[in-house]
Design a protein around this motif. Structure first.
Motif, PDB file in Angstrom:
ATOM      1  N   TYR A 270       0.811  -1.222   0.000  1.00  9.98           N
ATOM      2  CA  TYR A 270       0.000   0.000   0.000  1.00  9.98           C
ATOM      3  C   TYR A 270       0.843   1.270   0.000  1.00  9.98           C
ATOM      4  O   TYR A 270       0.639   2.175  -0.810  1.00  9.98           O
TER       5      TYR A 270
ATOM      6  N   PHE B 213     -17.257   3.246   2.740  1.00  4.58           N
ATOM      7  CA  PHE B 213     -18.231   2.876   3.769  1.00  4.58           C
ATOM      8  C   PHE B 213     -19.635   2.775   3.191  1.00  4.58           C
ATOM      9  O   PHE B 213     -20.052   3.642   2.416  1.00  4.58           O
TER      10      PHE B 213
ATOM     11  N   GLY C 220      -9.371   8.983   2.924  1.00  3.99           N
ATOM     12  CA  GLY C 220      -9.677   8.042   1.839  1.00  3.99           C
ATOM     13  C   GLY C 220     -10.551   6.887   2.286  1.00  3.99           C
ATOM     14  O   GLY C 220     -10.509   5.813   1.676  1.00  3.99           O
TER      15      GLY C 220
ATOM     16  N   ASP D 125      -8.884   0.514  12.108  1.00  2.00           N
ATOM     17  CA  ASP D 125      -9.101   0.087  10.731  1.00  2.00           C
ATOM     18  C   ASP D 125      -9.736  -1.301  10.763  1.00  2.00           C
ATOM     19  O   ASP D 125      -9.497  -2.088  11.678  1.00  2.00           O
TER      20      ASP D 125
ATOM     21  N   CYS E  12      -7.585   4.091   9.264  1.00  2.43           N
ATOM     22  CA  CYS E  12      -6.211   4.634   9.296  1.00  2.43           C
ATOM     23  C   CYS E  12      -5.290   4.011   8.266  1.00  2.43           C
ATOM     24  O   CYS E  12      -4.278   4.614   7.906  1.00  2.43           O
ATOM     25  N   GLY E  13      -5.606   2.787   7.799  1.00  7.80           N
ATOM     26  CA  GLY E  13      -4.663   2.126   6.911  1.00  7.80           C
ATOM     27  C   GLY E  13      -3.312   2.027   7.589  1.00  7.80           C
ATOM     28  O   GLY E  13      -3.207   1.747   8.794  1.00  7.80           O
TER      29      GLY E  13
ATOM     30  N   ASP F 253     -14.580  -1.468  13.545  1.00  4.77           N
ATOM     31  CA  ASP F 253     -15.485  -0.924  12.535  1.00  4.77           C
ATOM     32  C   ASP F 253     -16.532  -0.055  13.231  1.00  4.77           C
ATOM     33  O   ASP F 253     -17.441  -0.556  13.877  1.00  4.77           O
TER      34      ASP F 253
END
Ligand SMILES: C[S@@+](CC[C@H](N)C(=O)[O-])C[C@H]1O[C@@H](n2cnc3c(N)ncnc32)[C@H](O)[C@@H]1O
Length: 284
Positions: free
Chosen positions: A16, A170, A165, A109, A89-90, A138
């Motif tokens: 990523y 969602f 992003g 995340d 947050c990734g 979540d």
């Protein structure tokens, strides 16, 4: 949808950062240039510290006593506590952009591999979990946050919440914003980056197209989302200018263009996606 996102981003986690490095660099610059606009009373920055430091820093201070130097104004200045909640947050792009101006960053995340990447980057920087840590969760689930006790154990509110992003993934971005707003202190700020409205992705060329539920978000929708969540005070949205090119894609998936023009696929399929930043505040 949540499960589709979870498994997709679990697969993407290891690549990523490399794929999105250009976009992340640009967003970091844009965000750091807009600290005043974001409107958080940040933790002391280097600039604040400069005011208490002379050019002759390494010269003995006149107020040094036999017991050793008195605390300089800099070291006696308590750091203002500023807590950041980075949702979706990734690997921590928003966290890293704002960490220098905050005292604690908490990431959430849905993807456990993204969370692991976030935490290993924090550890690599020598940060303790008290300073920077992410958990799997979540907040956007229709039937309630998962796990149900997410963030309940720590009743402290946050000064700033970010969603970088994430909204376009969602099922119900409005619900996610409401749940985030509840975790903000009065006067706290919600900060979002996402894409302005754009056409559907060419699915053949964008591996993550099945994870995208909204082909960008209009200013009207984002404003309404902030207002409904109770963070509409001082709402502003800026579309970022040239040079922002989303990096979605695979082997040739790095955006090469400007103003959101890039090439998503092997055959140069053009994409037009402009990135915006939006901020709004919870009533004090
Ligand atoms: C495009 S990435 C953005 C990551 C990071 N915020 C950034 O700015 O680079 C979207 C992230 O949203 C996460 N995500 C998707 N749906 C989610 C949900 N319902 N709850 C929490 N995270 C979610 C994905 O796992 C992924 O890490």
């Amino acid at each position: 949808m949540a499960e589709i996102n979870r498994s997709h981003f679990n697969e993407e986690a290891s690549t990523y950062d490399a794929i999105h490095s250009k976009l992340h660099e640009r967003l970091t610059e844009e965000i750091q240039a807009r600290l005043d606009w974001i409107g958080v009373e940040w933790a002391n920055t280097d600039d604040d510290d400069d005011s208490s430091q002379d050019e002759d820093d390494d010269v003995d201070e006149p107020n040094e006593s036999e017991d050793g130097p008195e605390k300089s104004p800099k070291s006696s200045q308590p750091r203002r506590e500023v807590r950041l909640l980075d949702y979706a947050c990734g690997t921590g792009m928003m966290t890293r952009a704002l960490a220098p101006y905050t005292t604690q960053c908490v990431g959430i995340d849905i993807s456990e591999n993204m969370v692991a990447a976030y935490n290993s980057r924090a550890e690599y920087q020598g940060l303790s979990p008290d300073e920077m840590h992410a958990v799997v969760g979540d907040l956007a689930a229709a039937d309630g946050p998962h796990p149900a006790d997410l963030l309940v154990a720590d009743p402290r509110l946050f000064d700033v919440a970010t969603v970088g992003g994430g909204l376009h993934h969602f099922a119900d971005p409005e619900l996610a914003a409401e749940r985030l707003a509840r975790r903000l202190r009065p006067g706290g700020v919600l900060l979002v980056w996402d894409f302005a409205p754009h056409g559907p992705h060419a699915t053949a060329h964008f591996r993550g197209s099945h994870t995208v539920l909204h082909h960008g978000l209009s200013e009207d929708r984002v404003r309404a989302l902030f207002e409904r969540a109770g963070v509409g005070e001082g709402f502003e949205l800026v579309v970022l200018g040239s040079g922002v090119s989303p990096g979605h894609g695979h082997s040739h998936g790095h955006g090469h263009g400007h103003d959101g023009h890039g090439h998503d696929g092997h055959d140069g399929e053009p994409m037009r996606r402009q990135v915006f930043l939006a901020r709004g505040q919870k009533a004090a």
